[in-house]
Design an enzyme around this catalytic site. Structure first.
Site, short mmCIF file in Angstrom:
data_model
loop_
_atom_site.label_atom_id
_atom_site.label_comp_id
_atom_site.label_asym_id
_atom_site.label_seq_id
_atom_site.Cartn_x
_atom_site.Cartn_y
_atom_site.Cartn_z
N HIS A 7 0.82 -1.22 0.00
CA HIS A 7 0.00 0.00 0.00
C HIS A 7 0.85 1.26 0.00
CE1 HIS A 7 -3.92 -2.04 0.66
NE2 HIS A 7 -3.13 -2.98 1.14
N ASP A 46 3.06 9.04 -1.88
CA ASP A 46 2.02 8.21 -1.28
C ASP A 46 1.70 7.06 -2.21
OD1 ASP A 46 0.26 7.52 0.76
OD2 ASP A 46 -0.61 9.52 0.88
#
Length: 520
Positions: A201, A408
């Site tokens: 992730h 991110d």
């Protein structure tokens, strides 16, 4: 077998034509079987899954979520009947202990009490002080390497594997995130043969960065114990394949890697949300939290509102966002205010506690500089956990969503903000070009910015508050269509379907010259 040994073996085999011909037929057979199996994915029945992550969610839309991963996996568990296993938060003096299963919808939660002797080294030191900054390409934030901390990381992965072995009768195992890079290898050593998949992730950095992680070769190689490895963007996937090539000399074909263990398929799985559910939350929130939303609006000294929702983590770029607001208010006084919601994160790690103090100081300085005599302040800084329903109302109220991480994996706040908007009068998303979400929500939809540049962020926010309604609607419609085309439910179903064709059985005699015995 190392890649160098593999190549040497091929060279020796090349001296004997019959063997080489057989070898080439075998290589083609592996990929032919893999490619043929891929088309069968949609025909497979639902698997009985075990999901594994470092932590599990607090269930229910009215309960606060501890992060994007927790919020994303909850619906998959409740709807699919999967078992979700993660750390309980309770530490033991001895070995790991699996607590009784808890029912949530169709699914269940299994929590593991982990050994205290290794948890701090695993979580605080190696996972979050070495791996986390490295994976976000912020090597200057990495703590000094420690053999003890790496050993603790391996020991906790080993403990999780032992706990998982109690659930070995399930059809497949789906592992999540950087805390558990080596869990697949530990499961294989316990002779667990079911399909095992992994999704990262966070971003995956380039080979020069990952090289700075202690034991990076072991970690990268251990990931090849998984049948299917998922990344958030193509950028991350390409970096991972480059690391295999640069550091291990391993080549890939069509994003498939053959190692001594067998075949590992790599693929992009950009995580999504449930946009329709979030739109319903927004409407519900305006009624349920009307008083609180009105209270925030009354305290703001302007007509426009921006919102930022982040864990208080140095990767999120909150400091540059506040500096950007300072620049904008200097040039355009009282033009906008910011509702910054910050969730405390890893405050017992010095780098995080220091960053949180810096944010509080920056907010105070901007409010002193640009506040009014009647007590209105340009930044309303709220610390704490908020439910998804409550956040949806804040998103819908805000004219600008500001999502500016330095780097991110995806960032689901960007998608949540868009889903919560009024389609007839939507806000504008200002998005870091280094967030994974920027690969889907392109520059024709969101306003992309360099998150390291307060000037760039300030200019984008200024453009957002002046954007005509027609353009806002056009951009928002395009983003909604993109988000609805691949939801959290599509994401989980596609990954589970992908686990089946990743398993390619190859007769042992086809690889007698490679010494593999068989390939998974």
């Amino acid at each position: 077998m190392s890649q160098a040994a593999f190549e040497a073996h091929l060279s020796e085999a090349a001296q004997r034509r019959p063997i080489q011909a057989d070898l080439e037929r075998s290589r083609h057979s592996v990929f032919a079987r893999y490619e043929a199996g891929s088309g069968l994915a949609a025909q497979q029945p639902d698997m009985q899954l075990v999901l594994v992550s470092n932590r599990v969610s607090s269930f229910g839309p009215g309960k606060p979520k501890t992060g994007g991963l927790a919020a994303a996996l909850e619906p998959a568990v409740e709807r699919s009947g999967a078992v979700w296993m993660g750390a309980s938060g309770t530490l033991t003096d001895g070995s790991e202990q699996l607590t009784p299963l808890e029912q949530h919808g169709k699914g269940q939660v299994a929590k593991v009490d982990l050994p205290a002797a290794h948890y701090a080294g695993f979580y605080h030191e190696f996972s979050n002080s070495i791996l986390w900054p490295a994976l976000h390409s912020l090597t200057e934030r990495m703590s000094p390497a420690s053999e003890e901390h790496y050993n603790s990381y391996c020991e906790i992965n080993r403990a999780m594997a032992r706990a998982l072995s109690c659930l070995r009768k399930r059809d497949a195992i789906w592992v999540h995130d950087y805390h558990l890079l080596s869990l697949g290898k530990e499961l294989r050593e316990l002779t667990i043969e079911q399909p095992i998949g992994f999704v990262l992730h966070t971003p995956w950095p380039n080979p020069d960065v990952i090289e700075k992680v202690p034991h990076h070769l072991d970690l990268v190689q251990s990931m090849l114990a998984y049948d299917l490895v998922g990344f958030q963007t193509r950028w991350d996937l390409n970096n991972f394949l480059s690391c295999l090539q640069v550091h291990l000399g391993m080549e890939s074909r069509s994003d498939v890697v053959i190692s001594e263990r067998g075949l590992t398929r790599c693929q992009v799985f950009p995580i999504g949300i449930d946009p329709k559910q979030f739109a319903e939350y927004a409407v519900e929130s305006l009624a349920e939290y009307r008083q609180e939303i009105s209270s925030i609006q009354d305290k703001l000294n302007c007509t426009k509102l921006a919102i930022g929702v982040d864990r208080l983590d140095y990767t999120k770029g909150i400091d540059n966002r506040i500096k950007a607001l300072d620049l904008l208010l200097t040039n355009k006084p009282h033009s906008i205010s910011l509702l910054q919601i910050g969730t405390s994160s890893r405050a017992d790690i010095p780098a995080y506690s220091e960053y949180q103090r810096d944010i509080a100081s920056l907010v105070e300085d901007v409010n002193l500089k640009h506040g009014t005599d009647d007590g209105c302040e340009p930044i309303s800084y709220r610390k704490g956990h908020f439910s998804q329903v409550e956040l949806a109302g804040f998103y819908r109220t805000a004219d600008v969503g500001v999502v500016t991480p330095l780097r991110d994996g995806m960032n689901l706040v960007a998608k949540e903000y868009v889903a919560a908007q009024d389609p007839n009068d939507p806000g504008v998303l200002v998005l870091s070009k280094f967030a994974g979400a920027a690969e889907e929500l392109n520059e024709n939809m969101a306003l992309h910015v360099d998150p390291t540049s307060p000037d760039d962020i300030a200019a984008a926010i200024s453009a957002a508050i002046e954007m005509p309604r027609e353009e806002r609607i056009e951009r928002c419609e395009a983003m909604i269509n993109t988000i609805e085309a691949y939801t959290i439910h599509d994401w989980s179903k596609e990954f589970v379907r992908g686990l089946y064709p990743s398993r390619v059985a190859v007769p042992a005699d086809q690889f007698r010259y490679l010494g593999f015995g068989w390939l998974n």
